[in-house]
Design a protein around this motif. Structure first.
Motif, PDB file in Angstrom:
ATOM      1  N   VAL A 205      58.025 102.298  65.078  1.00 34.86           N
ATOM      2  CA  VAL A 205      56.783 101.792  64.498  1.00 34.86           C
ATOM      3  C   VAL A 205      56.873 101.743  62.972  1.00 34.86           C
ATOM      4  CG1 VAL A 205      54.329 102.307  64.140  1.00 34.86           C
ATOM      5  CG2 VAL A 205      55.321 102.457  66.432  1.00 34.86           C
ATOM      6  N   LEU A 206      57.556 102.725  62.381  1.00 35.14           N
ATOM      7  CA  LEU A 206      57.749 102.734  60.928  1.00 35.14           C
ATOM      8  C   LEU A 206      58.833 101.754  60.496  1.00 35.14           C
ATOM      9  CD1 LEU A 206      57.469 106.572  60.211  1.00 35.14           C
ATOM     10  CD2 LEU A 206      55.735 104.812  59.835  1.00 35.14           C
ATOM     11  N   GLY A 207      59.515 101.155  61.462  1.00 36.16           N
ATOM     12  CA  GLY A 207      60.495 100.107  61.171  1.00 36.16           C
ATOM     13  C   GLY A 207      61.769 100.592  60.522  1.00 36.16           C
ATOM     14  N   VAL A 208      62.142 101.845  60.762  1.00 36.71           N
ATOM     15  CA  VAL A 208      63.319 102.388  60.089  1.00 36.71           C
ATOM     16  C   VAL A 208      64.475 102.692  61.032  1.00 36.71           C
ATOM     17  CG1 VAL A 208      61.982 103.338  58.184  1.00 36.71           C
ATOM     18  CG2 VAL A 208      62.431 104.753  60.188  1.00 36.71           C
ATOM     19  N   ASP A 209      64.229 102.688  62.337  1.00 38.76           N
ATOM     20  CA  ASP A 209      65.303 102.986  63.282  1.00 38.76           C
ATOM     21  C   ASP A 209      64.981 102.351  64.635  1.00 38.76           C
ATOM     22  OD1 ASP A 209      67.774 104.176  63.937  1.00 38.76           O
ATOM     23  OD2 ASP A 209      66.770 105.823  64.966  1.00 38.76           O
ATOM     24  N   GLY A 210      66.025 101.949  65.330  1.00 34.68           N
ATOM     25  CA  GLY A 210      65.850 101.386  66.660  1.00 34.68           C
ATOM     26  C   GLY A 210      65.555  99.911  66.696  1.00 34.68           C
ATOM     27  N   ILE A 211      65.421  99.273  65.552  1.00 36.98           N
ATOM     28  CA  ILE A 211      65.103  97.852  65.515  1.00 36.98           C
ATOM     29  C   ILE A 211      65.650  97.207  64.253  1.00 36.98           C
ATOM     30  CG2 ILE A 211      62.821  98.310  64.482  1.00 36.98           C
ATOM     31  CD1 ILE A 211      61.822  95.794  65.987  1.00 36.98           C
ATOM     32  N   ARG A 212      66.257  96.040  64.430  1.00 39.87           N
ATOM     33  CA  ARG A 212      66.680  95.202  63.301  1.00 39.87           C
ATOM     34  C   ARG A 212      66.333  93.758  63.659  1.00 39.87           C
ATOM     35  NH1 ARG A 212      72.299  95.623  60.776  1.00 39.87           N
ATOM     36  NH2 ARG A 212      73.066  95.102  62.875  1.00 39.87           N
ATOM     37  N   VAL A 213      65.742  93.048  62.709  1.00 40.03           N
ATOM     38  CA  VAL A 213      65.276  91.687  62.965  1.00 40.03           C
ATOM     39  C   VAL A 213      65.742  90.760  61.845  1.00 40.03           C
ATOM     40  CG1 VAL A 213      63.243  92.510  64.214  1.00 40.03           C
ATOM     41  CG2 VAL A 213      63.080  92.069  61.753  1.00 40.03           C
ATOM     42  N   THR A 214      65.596  89.465  62.080  1.00 38.95           N
ATOM     43  CA  THR A 214      65.918  88.475  61.054  1.00 38.95           C
ATOM     44  C   THR A 214      64.653  88.078  60.299  1.00 38.95           C
ATOM     45  OG1 THR A 214      65.513  86.509  62.418  1.00 38.95           O
ATOM     46  CG2 THR A 214      67.703  87.526  62.579  1.00 38.95           C
ATOM     47  N   PRO A 215      64.791  87.529  59.100  1.00 32.35           N
ATOM     48  CA  PRO A 215      63.619  86.993  58.393  1.00 32.35           C
ATOM     49  C   PRO A 215      62.884  85.918  59.206  1.00 32.35           C
ATOM     50  CG  PRO A 215      65.439  87.253  56.869  1.00 32.35           C
ATOM     51  CD  PRO A 215      66.003  87.522  58.235  1.00 32.35           C
ATOM     52  N   LEU A 216      63.615  85.153  59.997  1.00 32.30           N
ATOM     53  CA  LEU A 216      62.984  84.119  60.813  1.00 32.30           C
ATOM     54  C   LEU A 216      62.108  84.738  61.903  1.00 32.30           C
ATOM     55  CD1 LEU A 216      65.260  82.599  59.312  1.00 32.30           C
ATOM     56  CD2 LEU A 216      65.575  81.216  61.368  1.00 32.30           C
ATOM     57  N   GLU A 217      62.584  85.826  62.501  1.00 33.33           N
ATOM     58  CA  GLU A 217      61.793  86.498  63.538  1.00 33.33           C
ATOM     59  C   GLU A 217      60.521  87.113  62.954  1.00 33.33           C
ATOM     60  OE1 GLU A 217      65.200  87.768  66.787  1.00 33.33           O
ATOM     61  OE2 GLU A 217      65.084  88.871  64.888  1.00 33.33           O
ATOM     62  N   LEU A 218      60.632  87.667  61.740  1.00 28.15           N
ATOM     63  CA  LEU A 218      59.431  88.196  61.092  1.00 28.15           C
ATOM     64  C   LEU A 218      58.443  87.074  60.780  1.00 28.15           C
ATOM     65  CD1 LEU A 218      60.210  91.060  58.537  1.00 28.15           C
ATOM     66  CD2 LEU A 218      58.698  91.101  60.535  1.00 28.15           C
ATOM     67  N   ALA A 219      58.958  85.922  60.377  1.00 25.46           N
ATOM     68  CA  ALA A 219      58.083  84.784  60.115  1.00 25.46           C
ATOM     69  C   ALA A 219      57.337  84.381  61.384  1.00 25.46           C
ATOM     70  CB  ALA A 219      58.892  83.605  59.580  1.00 25.46           C
ATOM     71  N   ALA A 220      58.041  84.353  62.509  1.00 20.05           N
ATOM     72  CA  ALA A 220      57.412  83.989  63.778  1.00 20.05           C
ATOM     73  C   ALA A 220      56.359  85.018  64.182  1.00 20.05           C
ATOM     74  CB  ALA A 220      58.477  83.871  64.868  1.00 20.05           C
ATOM     75  N   ALA A 221      56.657  86.302  63.969  1.00 17.04           N
ATOM     76  CA  ALA A 221      55.716  87.363  64.345  1.00 17.04           C
ATOM     77  C   ALA A 221      54.448  87.305  63.504  1.00 17.04           C
ATOM     78  CB  ALA A 221      56.395  88.724  64.198  1.00 17.04           C
ATOM     79  N   TYR A 222      54.592  87.025  62.206  1.00 17.49           N
ATOM     80  CA  TYR A 222      53.407  86.950  61.350  1.00 17.49           C
ATOM     81  C   TYR A 222      52.633  85.653  61.583  1.00 17.49           C
ATOM     82  CZ  TYR A 222      53.679  91.240  58.630  1.00 17.49           C
ATOM     83  OH  TYR A 222      53.639  92.557  58.249  1.00 17.49           O
ATOM     84  N   ARG A 223      53.307  84.622  62.041  1.00 19.97           N
ATOM     85  CA  ARG A 223      52.568  83.422  62.440  1.00 19.97           C
ATOM     86  C   ARG A 223      51.685  83.762  63.644  1.00 19.97           C
ATOM     87  NH1 ARG A 223      53.914  78.930  66.300  1.00 19.97           N
ATOM     88  NH2 ARG A 223      52.314  77.368  65.866  1.00 19.97           N
ATOM     89  N   TRP A 224      52.249  84.509  64.593  1.00 27.94           N
ATOM     90  CA  TRP A 224      51.451  84.963  65.742  1.00 27.94           C
ATOM     91  C   TRP A 224      50.265  85.793  65.264  1.00 27.94           C
ATOM     92  CZ3 TRP A 224      50.428  90.053  67.095  1.00 27.94           C
ATOM     93  CH2 TRP A 224      49.790  90.250  68.332  1.00 27.94           C
ATOM     94  N   LEU A 225      50.523  86.710  64.325  1.00 31.61           N
ATOM     95  CA  LEU A 225      49.458  87.564  63.820  1.00 31.61           C
ATOM     96  C   LEU A 225      48.374  86.745  63.133  1.00 31.61           C
ATOM     97  CD1 LEU A 225      48.367  90.426  63.342  1.00 31.61           C
ATOM     98  CD2 LEU A 225      49.709  90.494  61.227  1.00 31.61           C
ATOM     99  N   ALA A 226      48.777  85.762  62.329  1.00 28.08           N
ATOM    100  CA  ALA A 226      47.802  84.916  61.630  1.00 28.08           C
ATOM    101  C   ALA A 226      46.904  84.184  62.621  1.00 28.08           C
ATOM    102  CB  ALA A 226      48.525  83.911  60.734  1.00 28.08           C
ATOM    103  N   ARG A 227      47.487  83.687  63.694  1.00 35.50           N
ATOM    104  CA  ARG A 227      46.709  82.964  64.701  1.00 35.50           C
ATOM    105  C   ARG A 227      45.762  83.906  65.452  1.00 35.50           C
ATOM    106  NH1 ARG A 227      49.099  77.921  66.156  1.00 35.50           N
ATOM    107  NH2 ARG A 227      48.843  78.264  68.388  1.00 35.50           N
ATOM    108  N   GLU A 228      46.222  85.132  65.677  1.00 39.71           N
ATOM    109  CA  GLU A 228      45.373  86.136  66.316  1.00 39.71           C
ATOM    110  C   GLU A 228      44.183  86.498  65.419  1.00 39.71           C
ATOM    111  OE1 GLU A 228      45.481  88.116  69.322  1.00 39.71           O
ATOM    112  OE2 GLU A 228      46.634  86.356  69.966  1.00 39.71           O
ATOM    113  N   LEU A 229      44.454  86.682  64.135  1.00 39.74           N
ATOM    114  CA  LEU A 229      43.387  87.041  63.200  1.00 39.74           C
ATOM    115  C   LEU A 229      42.341  85.938  63.114  1.00 39.74           C
ATOM    116  CD1 LEU A 229      45.401  88.671  60.256  1.00 39.74           C
ATOM    117  CD2 LEU A 229      44.268  89.803  62.192  1.00 39.74           C
ATOM    118  N   GLU A 230      42.783  84.700  63.204  1.00 41.75           N
ATOM    119  CA  GLU A 230      41.839  83.573  63.154  1.00 41.75           C
ATOM    120  C   GLU A 230      41.047  83.472  64.459  1.00 41.75           C
ATOM    121  OE1 GLU A 230      41.744  78.729  62.402  1.00 41.75           O
ATOM    122  OE2 GLU A 230      43.660  79.759  62.705  1.00 41.75           O
ATOM    123  N   ALA A 231      41.747  83.592  65.588  1.00 35.79           N
ATOM    124  CA  ALA A 231      41.099  83.412  66.884  1.00 35.79           C
ATOM    125  C   ALA A 231      40.102  84.527  67.194  1.00 35.79           C
ATOM    126  CB  ALA A 231      42.157  83.334  67.988  1.00 35.79           C
TER     127      ALA A 231
END
Length: 324
Positions: A205-231
């Motif tokens: 959850v703190l994003g320091v172990d057990g997970i590594r992502v690409t900048p593109l994946e983070l962009a996709a996740a925050y796009r999802w978040l933006a749509r959730e916040l609007e909806a």
């Protein structure tokens, strides 16, 4: 582009007539060829960058030559600008605190956690032998919005105790954080180790172990978040996360993003590399802040989240988006 599509349609139509005169094996070959042409055509069209963003990207190249930058339009998910896109597609790095808003939103939505819950922070935190001390000013116990604004590790480590470790993979898969985005070819896929214990879930959850992502994946996740916040704008979860992202970009850890007048809300992240104590920095923002149209991701191979936020601020000062 219109002429290109018309020409392509003629080619495909001609190919369709040709198939009728060929044997089955040749038909398959022609079908594969036509599919390839269509796929390539769609991919090229989707990746055309908006010239209006060119001054912003040129600014980034000048002040932070190694920064990987991706700008995605929220409405359709298309990439409108980028810097070092190929490297961004292959870069896998711990996301640090950029995961906090995504996990918090889902915890609040699912009733796992209360936005009013307050957690005291002494500034010191150690989990599994890793020191994760907070850098924010001393304050009274934070609620969820305040903790997000100041990126309090202690708060989110406590909140993570409410997450059943086996549920966390789905919480990260839902926003598209663990899958290729299709924004470009040759993408790497997130590396994720499902947590088995509470401590492992906290570190994830703190994003320091057990997970590594690409900048593109983070962009996709925050796009999802933006749509959730609007909806779900009126929900406690949306109001809490939106408020935290706005405050951290105004006076919190990510304030460098708005220093030059940009209208953006977002989150920083700092983490160490998998094989090195050297830190890398992230900033992921939604701009303009009131009615987000774009997700902006800045990744610095060497640095801190505050550094990435400052780069984002420079970029957005020259971008075709609303300012404060």
């Amino acid at each position: 582009m219109r002429n290109g599509r018309t020409g392509l349609a003629r080619d495909v139509a001609a190919g369709g007539r040709l198939v009728d005169t060929l044997n089955v094996s040749s038909k398959l070959k022609v079908a594969v060829l036509i599919a390839g042409i269509l796929t390539a055509h769609v991919f090229v069209c989707a990746q055309q960058q908006d010239p209006a963003w060119r001054p912003a990207i040129q600014t980034a190249a000048r002040i932070a030559p190694q920064a990987r930058i991706v700008v995605v339009r929220i409405s359709d998910g298309h990439q409108v600008a980028s810097r070092h896109l190929e490297e961004a597609a292959r870069t896998l790095a711990a996301p640090g605190s950029t995961l906090k808003p995504i996990v918090l939103y889902q915890m609040l939505t699912a009733g796992m956690w209360s936005a009013d819950q307050r957690v005291p922070c002494s500034g010191d935190l150690e989990i599994g032998g890793r020191r994760l001390a907070c850098s924010h000013p001393s304050a009274r116990p934070f609620n969820a919005q305040e903790a997000l604004a100041w990126s309090c590790n202690t708060y989110f480590a406590q909140a993570a105790r409410a997450v059943v470790p086996s549920k966390l993979p789905q919480m990260l898969q839902t926003p598209g954080l663990l899958a290729q985005t299709g924004l470009t070819s040759g993408e790497a896929t997130a590396e994720f180790r499902a947590p088995r214990t509470t401590e492992e879930a906290q570190l994830t959850v703190l994003g320091v172990d057990g997970i590594r992502v690409t900048p593109l994946e983070l962009a996709a996740a925050y796009r999802w978040l933006a749509r959730e916040l609007e909806a779900n704008a009126g929900s406690v979860a949306a109001r809490t996360v939106r408020g935290g992202l706005a405050k951290t970009a105004t006076f919190g850890i990510a304030k460098g993003a708005t220093a030059l007048g940009a209208s953006v809300m977002g989150k920083t992240g700092t983490a160490e590399g998998a094989d090195s104590p050297q830190t890398h920095g992230w900033f992921v923002g939604l701009t303009p802040a009131l009615t987000p149209e774009f997700v902006v991701v800045v990744y610095l191979p060497v640095g801190h989240g505050a550094d990435a936020a400052a780069v984002a601020g420079e970029v957005l000062a020259h971008a075709p988006v609303e300012r404060k």
